[in-house]
Design a protein around this motif. Structure first.
Motif, PDB file in Angstrom:
ATOM      1  N   ILE A 400       0.851  -1.193   0.000  1.00 18.45           N
ATOM      2  CA  ILE A 400       0.000   0.000   0.000  1.00 18.45           C
ATOM      3  C   ILE A 400       0.879   1.232   0.000  1.00 18.45           C
ATOM      4  N   ARG A 401       0.451   2.264  -0.716  1.00 14.89           N
ATOM      5  CA  ARG A 401       1.219   3.504  -0.784  1.00 14.89           C
ATOM      6  C   ARG A 401       0.220   4.629  -0.909  1.00 14.89           C
ATOM      7  N   ARG A 426       3.563   7.853   2.112  1.00 15.50           N
ATOM      8  CA  ARG A 426       3.478   6.828   3.148  1.00 15.50           C
ATOM      9  C   ARG A 426       3.585   5.483   2.448  1.00 15.50           C
ATOM     10  N   THR A 427       4.334   4.550   2.997  1.00 16.03           N
ATOM     11  CA  THR A 427       4.478   3.263   2.336  1.00 16.03           C
ATOM     12  C   THR A 427       4.392   2.124   3.339  1.00 16.03           C
ATOM     13  N   SER A 428       3.957   0.960   2.871  1.00 18.00           N
ATOM     14  CA  SER A 428       3.853  -0.170   3.776  1.00 18.00           C
ATOM     15  C   SER A 428       5.120  -1.021   3.790  1.00 18.00           C
ATOM     16  N   THR A 429       6.160  -0.641   3.011  1.00 13.52           N
ATOM     17  CA  THR A 429       7.367  -1.466   3.025  1.00 13.52           C
ATOM     18  C   THR A 429       8.355  -1.027   4.081  1.00 13.52           C
ATOM     19  N   LEU A 430       8.016   0.037   4.814  1.00 17.80           N
ATOM     20  CA  LEU A 430       8.864   0.455   5.929  1.00 17.80           C
ATOM     21  C   LEU A 430       8.094   0.214   7.213  1.00 17.80           C
ATOM     22  N   ALA A 431       8.841   0.040   8.313  1.00 18.76           N
ATOM     23  CA  ALA A 431       8.198  -0.300   9.586  1.00 18.76           C
ATOM     24  C   ALA A 431       7.452   0.883  10.176  1.00 18.76           C
ATOM     25  N   LYS A 432       6.541   0.562  11.083  1.00 15.12           N
ATOM     26  CA  LYS A 432       5.743   1.585  11.760  1.00 15.12           C
ATOM     27  C   LYS A 432       6.663   2.599  12.418  1.00 15.12           C
ATOM     28  N   ASN A 435       7.525   5.223   8.369  1.00 20.10           N
ATOM     29  CA  ASN A 435       7.024   4.940   7.027  1.00 20.10           C
ATOM     30  C   ASN A 435       6.474   6.159   6.306  1.00 20.10           C
ATOM     31  N   TYR A 477       8.314  -6.564   1.662  1.00 24.69           N
ATOM     32  CA  TYR A 477       8.759  -7.481   2.721  1.00 24.69           C
ATOM     33  C   TYR A 477      10.276  -7.582   2.852  1.00 24.69           C
ATOM     34  N   ALA A 479      12.365  -5.537   4.200  1.00 27.13           N
ATOM     35  CA  ALA A 479      12.896  -5.029   5.458  1.00 27.13           C
ATOM     36  C   ALA A 479      12.497  -5.895   6.641  1.00 27.13           C
ATOM     37  N   ASN A 480      11.410  -6.590   6.534  1.00 27.09           N
ATOM     38  CA  ASN A 480      10.835  -7.327   7.656  1.00 27.09           C
ATOM     39  C   ASN A 480      11.739  -8.480   8.099  1.00 27.09           C
ATOM     40  N   ASN A 509      15.952  -5.616   7.691  1.00 28.58           N
ATOM     41  CA  ASN A 509      16.417  -4.500   8.517  1.00 28.58           C
ATOM     42  C   ASN A 509      15.211  -3.665   8.900  1.00 28.58           C
ATOM     43  N   ASP A 510      14.704  -3.877  10.115  1.00 28.62           N
ATOM     44  CA  ASP A 510      13.501  -3.150  10.531  1.00 28.62           C
ATOM     45  C   ASP A 510      13.767  -1.658  10.696  1.00 28.62           C
TER      46      ASP A 510
END
Lengths: 884, 531
Positions: A400-401, A426-432, A435, A477, A479-480, A509-510
């Protein structure tokens, strides 16, 4: 443009934006029909310069494998116990006997004249053709225009049996239901079928046992890859087979090549896909100056793939073959809402403001199942035929972006333009927590030709400048950091399933930070002599901070690679475009000649690396033989290899008679080109047109190891040098492992004398001049081989060559029928043209392959060392275009 | 009307499209992976990491062993080629990557264990002890191949939170590592004696431990047999000689405190239970049956000749004659001309490893430590310390156990290749006759040196390609059996190496390599190879 325009499109545009506008029906009123058809043929081209002097094997002074003084062995082909027919050594090198046209046993058992086959690697592929037919119908009326087009493509590929067909239907419509409303609709439907996607040729290029020798013919492989019963070839007289008489038992057979042919001619793979790209855009002029635009778009692909591997051995000897099927769904939805307000402040100034929101959500699911352990019934292609429990795989990737964006721009008298943009991603590929990312840009342009009085020849001049920041994020995924979970099933009688977890070999790498590209750009557009000459120059300087890369690390740390912000890179360059019309036709039928020349120079440097490293290692080739590195402060893409050891300024020769390698790394080239560009010439005269497109590149090294390994195998013309007296070989005999020059026909103790000697110019380790003559076969085999100093004496610095070339990319010649003739079939215009692509080189430094052959991927680090793609090809074709 | 509907449309779009923060957070992690794990699951994850290097995996046999160890100890026959004494980088790297991948899982187990409350740590100590024994077995194998390797600081990337620069491990000296492992294994052996598991924890240990099925006695035997293996390996090193002999004496003298693997029923191995699970030996077939030109499956001359000369009962079980050899066993001679070698292979004359026992056997076990191996270690020890009678007993028991071992493997085979000639298992009478033969008989050997040669022969025969790493280590240490090789003058390495060098990946990315660079040569012997 540059970072500024990209700020509107976000991180997907970090490498620039290519804006594609599809044809709308606007223009002439009424019904319009356009038709085009083209047909082209492809032929394999730009193969290496093979030698046709000698076949497989080696002389006695290279190695004794039981061959006679001429290099042949003998077979008993008629079963009388006497070995009467000549045969060849089973060697991967080709320093064998010269072709003499006399009978010899080939690997398929047939006795043929020993001559070059002239039917080699290129003949494993097919010459092919493709066609493209397109029909478009458009209708324009007062408050609507519609365009519908249909395209049918049949694409052949040079890999045997490969083909692709596409049916593409496109609808582009725009309606004005009300003077303040406008609706645009676009639907694109692509139905595609691909059969036998090209198979990788790596095992025949980057592999010694897969290189075809000059005696054998591709036709033999194309016939003998399977037995008469349809099973895979059987290698070895004693190997079990239902057709033992067809077993291949004579020297010279290369299983890797037969394997390739089996995969390409027997196994099948089919891909069926349907894709819909649709968007609906609604414009609403709320009041004068205030406009709202909303858009929803979707890109949906449904794909079905089937792979059939035929049973390679009969069921009696075991299970073989396989079948796999997969269903994949790729679904992406996009939406945006933009509100624009523009106002004329006074006579000279106007401004506009835009605010908006865009969002994109994608979900890709793949599901596959396949047989495990072979097919239980021969060639029964269904998962039900799986010998062991069928296996499979699955994945769900979600992404999601979204972004809020705003722009402001001012316009003064159409002479000065200033614009500022801001975007919050805003992107979902970076951690909370990390992001979101905000980045601005500003750009301005000044049409100075309208502001000042310039000399009359100066028709137009515009200056522009921009500064912008664009962000980039890791892949889905990547970074997760998380555990894989699996099960071993039940492992004891009456036991339960054994579950386990483990960490993968790639660590995420979170805490990864987004990449930022900060770019400044200046440009000038000028036109002279009433637009007969145009010159555009632009300079850009971009700094990429926190570049995200999967970094290779030592496996002893606990992972093979880790996602990291590796450091800061700087990318700057200059682009020049020159447009000129040396001859301008006064009317449509006079001769008109247009020239376009593009030049680009780009320098990429590493400014700083994480952890105070001084260099970034992109690749290590062939067991430490060469490396691709980027050193801090230097242009990226340095190629390092080992040079020759020096003693007092002279080359050192080792005890084997070959040069000794210096254990210290030496920089031998750089992968970045100095200049790239294109040169386009268009001529129009009466109803004829001629266009020639030339691409060129100056500088930038590549390391085509595959070609050099062919020299070590004795397959190239280069490897013939010094093979005998006529070709410069020295005469010598061997005593105690050293080659000693002589003029006689035998050595002092009757040793055999050879005429293929080479002497390395240099000194021994103790400083004495080198006098050890070696066989040219040993020289070429050892110097152009695989491996670093630990494995061989190969001199990889010889493989690294500047790849400078000028290529005729496309040449097309067209004729437009006079309108009097065209109107007889109801056409408004009818054009016929012939074209050719990839035609020839004006100049190239590397003559054994197509200069662009090493391009294997989108990352430049993958395009330095490779010859392992399918061969290049030349295209020629005809095209017909008509509009009604 | 149109105005209102357009406003509605715009509003709907905005509402429908704007994404909530929670959606972003949900979409971040990979849905197929777990955020946390448990000691039990990670323990099994660690145990199964090297399954393709314990079970006869495809890459282990085809890529790694085929061109390296199997040639150095001449258990297979092949055609001589150039550069053949330089270990191929791909095969060496495979083992290295697999070891460090396994170590990474062990470190993760340690990390998870350390984060659990003290109560849980106490109850689940058995998982850590068992894992350490299993790890040391693999670690010893790697040290025996390479010498100095990173260990103490290795595999800590996850524990260090992804700090890759700070996780570059130093190379540890092999002697130090051996001493550390011996000390640890001794304390583990003692600790295992004192462990009692409550029923619940025993159950989960039984399920998760697919090697020994939760049997603590089996782990004790594994630990102590491993100690014997390590001690015997360093028994010639001056500084460790005394410790080796005294500690072996201690272990052998206290069977209840330090139980070892004494019978085939106690063998430590990975058993194949269900072919449809990842624990299976289906890879062996594709490795050994890749085709005659790969020279993977042919028998070497020396091993065939030894077995023929002494009527070895294992000969028809481990090997079979070539298809066209009319029942005669012929091995490929490494000293012969390449033409002769090629002809033997291509004409179907050369003997091959038995296709029922080996390539057709999807149930071939993953061997870790077995009874015959332990008894041969005992025989060597007793011979060294002058106890001839016990040495002889151990020697003869080992032979009998080796024969039974291969008989058992044969009986488990599912003959997936459809071989028609199924070998007859060896009989007890054949074993007795074999032990009496001149080339095998203990008393006829006479001197201690000759008896040691007998032990060396039996180790080599028992290990063949099944326990290749162990085979090469013992051949290097004992310098027996003696092999002849054709020197390869086209290369710097003219004869088989004494070790494997550190893989390029490690050299390139680990700056600590420079500390051991000078010792990292193919001709450099491992520290225990003093002869």
């Amino acid at each position: 443009m540059g970072a500024s325009a990209a700020a509107l499109y976000g991180s997907e545009a970090v490498n620039g934006v290519l804006l594609i506008t599809t044809k709308s029906g606007k223009g002439k009123k009424g019904l319009g029909v356009d038709f085009s058809a083209s047909y082209n043929a492809d032929r394999v081209a730009y193969l290496p310069r093979y030698q046709n002097v000698r076949g497989p094997g080696y002389p006695l002074n290279y190695n004794n494998g039981g061959q006679d003084a001429n290099g042949f062995i003998s077979y008993d082909t008629n079963g009388d116990g006497v070995k009467e027919t000549r045969g060849l050594l089973g060697a991967t090198v080709n320093f064998g006997p010269k072709f003499d046209g006399q009978p010899i046993t080939s690997w398929d058992g047939v006795i043929r004249p020993y001559s070059p086959s002239n039917n080699s690697y290129g003949n494993l592929f097919q010459n092919t053709s493709s066609s493209n037919i397109n029909l478009a119908v458009s209708k324009v009326s007062d408050n609507s225009n519609v365009r519908f087009s249909f395209t049918r493509q049949d694409n052949g590929m040079i890999s045997y049996g490969a083909k692709n067909t596409k049916n593409i239907a496109n609808l582009n419509a725009s309606f004005n239901p009300h003077k303040r409303l406008k609706m645009d609709l676009m639907v694109n439907f692509i139905n595609q079928y691909t059969h036998n996607r090209p198979f990788m040729v790596d095992r025949m290029i980057n592999n010694f046992t897969g290189m075809m020798d000059r005696f054998e013919s591709a036709d033999w492989y194309n016939t003998r890859y399977q037995t008469s019963l349809g099973y895979r070839f059987v290698n070895g007289a004693g190997t079990q087979s239902l057709t033992p008489n067809e077993n291949i038992r004579y020297n010279g057979f290369k299983a890797d090549i037969a394997d390739y042919v089996w995969n390409v001619r027997k196994n099948e793979s089919d891909e069926y896909s349907n894709r819909v790209i649709a968007s609906i855009t609604q414009h609403w002029d709320i009041v004068s100056g205030l406009n709202l635009r909303g858009r929803i778009a979707t890109d949906l692909t449904s794909e079905r793939i089937e792979n059939k591997n035929y049973s390679a051995v009969p069921l009696a000897f075991g299970y073989s073959g396989g079948f796999g099927m997969s269903n994949n769904l790729y679904n992406s939805v996009y939406g945006d809402l933009l509100l624009t307000y523009s106002k004329k402040l006074n006579e000279d100034m106007s401004f506009s403001v835009l605010g908006g929101y865009t969002a994109n959500s994608a979900l890709n699911t793949t599901l596959s199942r396949g047989t495990n352990g072979g097919l239980s019934t021969e060639n029964f292609f269904d998962v039900a035929a799986s010998v062991n429990v069928a296996g499979g795989g699955q994945s769900r990737n979600r992404f999601i972006r979204d972004a809020y964006l705003g722009t402001v721009n001012f316009d003064y008298k159409n002479i000065v333009f200033v614009e500022g943009t801001i975007r919050r991603d805003r992107t979902s590929t970076l951690a909370k927590g990390s992001n979101t990312f905000v980045y601005p840009s500003v750009n301005a342009s000044f049409v100075f030709s309208d502001a000042f009085r310039l000399p009359s020849f100066f028709s137009f001049g515009k200056l522009r400048a921009s500064y912008g920041v664009v962000g980039n994020y890791p892949g889905i995924y990547a970074a997760n950091v998380a555990y894989n979970q699996g099960t071993l099933g039940v492992q004891q009688t009456g036991g339960s399933s054994v579950l386990f977890t483990n960490l993968g070999a790639t660590y995420g790498n979170d805490l990864i930070r987004p990449e930022q590209k900060r770019e400044i750009e200046f440009g000038i557009n000028t036109k002279f002599f009433n637009n007969r000459l145009g010159l555009d120059i632009s300079y850009y300087n971009a700094q990429i901070v926190d570049q995200i890369l999967p970094l290779s690390i030592a496996s002893s740390t606990g992972a093979r690679a880790i996602l990291a912000n590796i450091g800061t890179l700087r990318n700057q360059g200059l682009e020049i475009a020159l447009n000129a019309t040396p001859i301008r036709g006064k009317s449509a039928t006079d001769l008109n000649w247009d020239i376009t020349l593009n030049l680009a120079k780009n320098v990429n440097k590493v400014e700083k690396l994480a952890n105070n490293s001084t260099e970034l290692l992109h690749a290590d080739y062939d067991g430490n033989a060469a490396q691709l590195r980027s050193v801090v402060g230097q242009p990226m893409g340095d190629i390092y290899a080992y040079g020759i050891l020096q003693k007092d300024g002279k080359n050192v020769v080792g005890p084997s008679g070959l040069y000794q390698l210096d254990p210290a790394w030496k920089k031998v080239g750089n992968a970045m080109p100095k200049i790239v560009g294109g040169f386009i010439n268009s001529f129009n005269y009466k109803n004829f047109s001629l266009e020639a497109v030339v691409d060129f590149r100056i500088g930038g090294s590549i390391m085509p190891t595959g070609i050099n390994w062919m020299t070590s195998r004795g397959l190239t013309e280069q490897s013939l040098t010094n093979m005998d007296a006529e070709r410069g070989g020295l005469r010598y005999y061997v005593d105690n492992g050293k080659g000693i020059p002589t003029t006689g026909t035998a050595g002092p103790a009757g040793q055999p004398v050879y005429n293929d000697g080479m002497l390395m110019d240099g000194v021994l380790a103790n400083g004495e001049k080198n006098t050890n003559i070696i066989s040219q076969a040993v020289y070429y085999n050892s110097t152009y081989n695989w491996g670093g100093p630990q494995y061989s004496s190969s001199r990889y610095e010889l493989y690294v060559v500047d790849n400078t070339y000028a290529k005729m990319r496309e040449l097309s010649f067209g004729y437009t029928l006079p309108s009097s003739i065209a109107s007889k079939i109801g056409a408004q215009s009818l054009t016929l043209s012939v074209f050719g692509r990839n035609l020839f080189f004006f100049y190239r430094t590397i003559k054994d392959l197509d200069a662009e052959q090493t391009n294997a991927g989108t990352r430049w680090t993958d395009n330095v060392n490779n010859a392992g793609n399918n061969p290049s090809f030349r295209t020629t074709g005809v095209m017909l275009r008509a509009s009604f | 009307m149109k105005k209102i509907s357009s406003i509605l449309l715009a509003g709907l779009l905005l509402f429908a499209m704007s994404c909530k923060e929670s959606e972003f957070i949900e979409a971040y992690p990979d849905p197929s992976k777990l955020a946390t794990s448990t000691i039990e699951k990670q323990f099994t994850g660690f145990l199964q990491s090297n399954r393709d290097y314990v079970l006869p995996g495809y890459r282990l046999y085809f890529v790694t062993l085929r061109t390296t160890i199997n040639h150095y100890v001449q258990t297979t026959g092949w055609v001589n080629g150039e550069g053949q004494y330089v270990p191929g980088s791909s095969g060496v790297e495979d083992v290295w990557f697999n070891y460090y991948g396994t170590l990474a899982q062990y470190r993760e187990l340690q990390k998870i264990y350390a984060q659990r409350p003290a109560e849980e740590q106490k109850e689940k100590k058995i998982f850590m002890l068992a894992a350490t024994v299993y790890l040391y077995d693999y670690t010893q194998k790697l040290i025996d191949l390479h010498g100095a390797i990173p260990f103490k600081e290795a595999g800590l990337l996850s524990a260090n939170g992804g700090d890759y620069a700070g996780s570059l491990p130093k190379f540890d000296s092999p002697q130090e590592l051996y001493t550390m492992m011996l000390d640890d294994l001794k304390s583990i052996a003692t600790e295992l004696n004192g462990i009692t598991l409550t029923a619940g924890y025993q159950k989960s240990f039984t399920i998760q431990d697919f090697v020994n099925y939760g049997d603590i006695n089996a782990w004790k035997r594994y630990a102590n047999s491993l100690r014997l293996r390590m001690l015997n390996r360093v028994s010639d090193v001056e500084s460790l000689k005394a410790r080796a002999n005294s500690e072996i004496a201690e272990i052998l003298g206290a069977a209840t405190t330090y139980p070892i693997v004494e019978t085939n029923a106690q063998n430590i191995q990975m058993n194949v239970f269900d072919l449809n699970t990842p624990i299976n030996s289906t890879g062996l077939r594709s490795a050994l049956e890749s085709g005659a030109t790969w020279y993977i499956n042919f028998a070497g001359k020396k091993i065939i000749d030894h077995m023929k000369a002494n009527s070895d009962p294992r000969l028809p079980v481990i090997f079979q004659p070539g298809n066209n050899a009319k029942g005669e066993y012929i091995g490929i001679d490494p000293m012969a001309n390449t033409n002769v070698q090629t002809a033997l292979a291509n004409d179907g004359m050369a003997a091959v490893y038995n296709r029922v026992t080996f390539s057709g056997n999807n149930f071939f076990p993953g061997v870790l430590i077995n009874a015959a191996q332990v008894n041969l270690i005992k025989a060597e020890y007793y011979l060294r310390t002058g106890n001839d009678a016990k040495a002889q007993t151990a020697y003869e028991t080992a032979i009998e156990q080796s024969v039974t071992f291969y008989n058992k493997i044969l009986s488990q085979s599912n003959n997936i290749v459809g071989e028609k000639n199924i070998p007859v298992p060896a009989t007890a009478a054949q074993i007795t006759a074999y032990i009496a033969k001149d080339g095998v008989n203990w008393t006829k050997a006479g001197t201690a040196a000759n008896k040691l040669a007998l032990i060396a022969d039996q180790k080599w025969l028992h290990y063949n390609i099944t326990q290749a790493f162990e085979n090469w280590s013992d051949v290097r240490r004992l310098d027996m059996p003696k092999f002849s090789f054709v020197p390869d003058n086209s290369n710097n390495q003219t004869l088989p190496p004494s070790r494997w060098t550190i893989p390029d990946n490690e050299i390139t990315y680990n700056s600590n390599y420079s500390a051991i660079k000078d010792q990292d040569k193919l001709t450099n012997k491992i520290f225990w190879d003093v002869k």
